[in-house]
Design an enzyme around this catalytic site. Structure first.
Site, mmCIF file in Angstrom:
data_model
loop_
_atom_site.group_PDB
_atom_site.id
_atom_site.type_symbol
_atom_site.label_atom_id
_atom_site.label_comp_id
_atom_site.label_asym_id
_atom_site.label_seq_id
_atom_site.Cartn_x
_atom_site.Cartn_y
_atom_site.Cartn_z
ATOM 1 N N HIS A 210 0.850 -1.204 0.000
ATOM 2 C CA HIS A 210 0.000 0.000 0.000
ATOM 3 C C HIS A 210 0.882 1.249 0.000
ATOM 4 O O HIS A 210 1.735 1.402 0.889
ATOM 5 C CB HIS A 210 -0.900 0.029 1.231
ATOM 6 C CG HIS A 210 -1.931 -1.057 1.244
ATOM 7 N ND1 HIS A 210 -3.232 -0.849 0.856
ATOM 8 C CD2 HIS A 210 -1.857 -2.362 1.589
ATOM 9 C CE1 HIS A 210 -3.916 -1.986 0.974
ATOM 10 N NE2 HIS A 210 -3.102 -2.916 1.419
ATOM 11 N N GLU B 206 -8.557 -12.027 6.194
ATOM 12 C CA GLU B 206 -7.453 -11.419 6.949
ATOM 13 C C GLU B 206 -7.817 -11.335 8.435
ATOM 14 O O GLU B 206 -6.966 -11.438 9.294
ATOM 15 C CB GLU B 206 -7.175 -10.008 6.391
ATOM 16 C CG GLU B 206 -6.048 -9.258 7.098
ATOM 17 C CD GLU B 206 -5.855 -7.840 6.555
ATOM 18 O OE1 GLU B 206 -6.623 -7.443 5.655
ATOM 19 O OE2 GLU B 206 -4.941 -7.157 7.042
HETATM 20 ZN ZN LIG Z 1 -3.337 -4.850 2.356
#
Ligand SMILES: [Zn+2]
Length: 349
Positions: free
Chosen positions: A18, A204
């Site tokens: 990111h 996640e």
């Molecule tokens: Zn990520």
């Protein structure tokens, strides 16, 4: 050759990084000062903790709070260009030869920029990196789970003109616990129609169902993290059988308490089970890591050996969204490295 030396030198990829989570702290502080954006600390040393997780936090939500300042300082073209270029420079220091940078363009409109201007600025820095720094890169644009689906539709319709010209994929990022994949089917249908790849953050934060939902409903070709795949045998079998790659980021998972420790991360089990595991950073600043460190942790805590390192490195090339031409270059560079350092009786210990 020592395994850690090889890790530093081996040509690597990073498929899950990111942009807003990987800005140099000194750059965030510098721009914040210029733009009169308040920070709690104004000396670099103390400032680090405002943008980094050192150790563990209690949840993904707390982790995501570290993005407040980085996003705040990325509202002008000159700053977006600068942070992209610096990320490429930093990646190159770790011998990353190809990187897929991702970010959410919708977060960068507060200063009056249009979606096109935001996307074009990042692509322009990536083009400079390709020509002048000799690092290949592509852009993954992120839709945000908590935003209305209309915004993601606007994003993909804006990004389609950059397909094949820098933008390679659409991602879905943000708070997975409260916003399931099915909310965002429409923009992912459009991405498929526009020949833009799909990767989705899923599994996640403990919700294993999101992995199969992302594949079936959002046409995901890769899964961001997929850490909790082990909770459902059918998901594991499907991922292995269909070679759906997992973009794994182990430090990030330790930070967000998705796993208790590096030792308990399922990455080695997944690799041994035959899953298409790739190794990535997620956020070099927020997670205080580099791709080299991620590999070192795998050797130290997960008993990765040379064959494991080679496998995940090759997976990084094979399962990237790079063009066929770029993949050929990456394979050639990787093969020549392996031949040079390990070939004809070379040993690694
Ligand atoms: Zn990520």
């Amino acid at each position: 050759m020592n395994l850690n030396k090889l890790i530093k030198l081996i040509p690597k990829t990073d498929l899950h990084c990111h942009l807003d989570g990987s800005i140099r702290p000194e750059t965030i502080l510098d721009i914040a000062k210029k733009e009169h954006i308040p920070t709690i600390n104004d000396d670099l040393n103390s400032f680090q903790k405002e943008v980094k997780i050192l150790g563990k936090c209690n949840s993904l939500k707390e982790y995501l709070n570290k993005f407040y300042l980085p996003i705040k300082i990325m509202q002008k073209k000159e700053y977006i260009y600068r942070v992209t270029l610096e990320l490429l420079e930093d990646a190159l220091k770790e011998n990353i030869k190809y990187i897929e940078i991702r970010f959410a363009p919708l977060n960068h409109l507060d200063g009056g920029l249009t979606l096109d201007e935001v996307i074009e600025t990042v692509i322009s820095a990536m083009n400079y990196g390709r020509s002048n720094l000799h690092i290949m890169s592509n852009l993954i644009i992120c839709a945000l789970r908590h935003e209305p689906v209309e915004k993601a539709i606007k994003l993909i319709n804006s990004a389609k003109k950059y397909a094949g010209k820098g933008v390679v994929a659409l991602d879905l990022a943000g708070n997975e616990a409260d916003f399931p994949p099915e909310i965002h089917t429409k923009p992912f249908d459009l991405a498929k129609d526009y020949n833009i790849h799909r990767t989705v953050h899923a599994g996640e934060t403990g919700i294993v169902e999101n992995i199969m939902k992302s594949i079936k409903l959002l046409h995901a070709e890769r899964i961001g993290h997929g850490t909790y795949a082990y909770k459902d045998k059918n998901t594991l079998v499907y991922l292995a059988k269909n070679k759906i790659p997992l973009e794994m980021c182990i430090t990030s998972n330790v930070n967000t308490s998705a796993v208790n420790s590096y030792e308990e991360h399922p990455i080695k089990k997944y690799l041994d089970y035959g899953l298409a595991v790739t190794v990535n950073t997620d956020n070099t600043t927020v997670s205080n890591t580099t791709i080299t460190k991620e590999f070192e942790y795998l050797v130290k805590y997960q008993n990765f050996d040379l064959e494991d390192i080679k496998k995940v490195t090759e997976n990084g090339i094979n399962f990237s969204f790079a063009s066929a031409e770029d993949k050929l270059k990456l394979h050639a560079e990787y093969s020549s490295f392996i031949k040079r350092f390990l070939g004809s009786g070379g040993v690694c210990y």
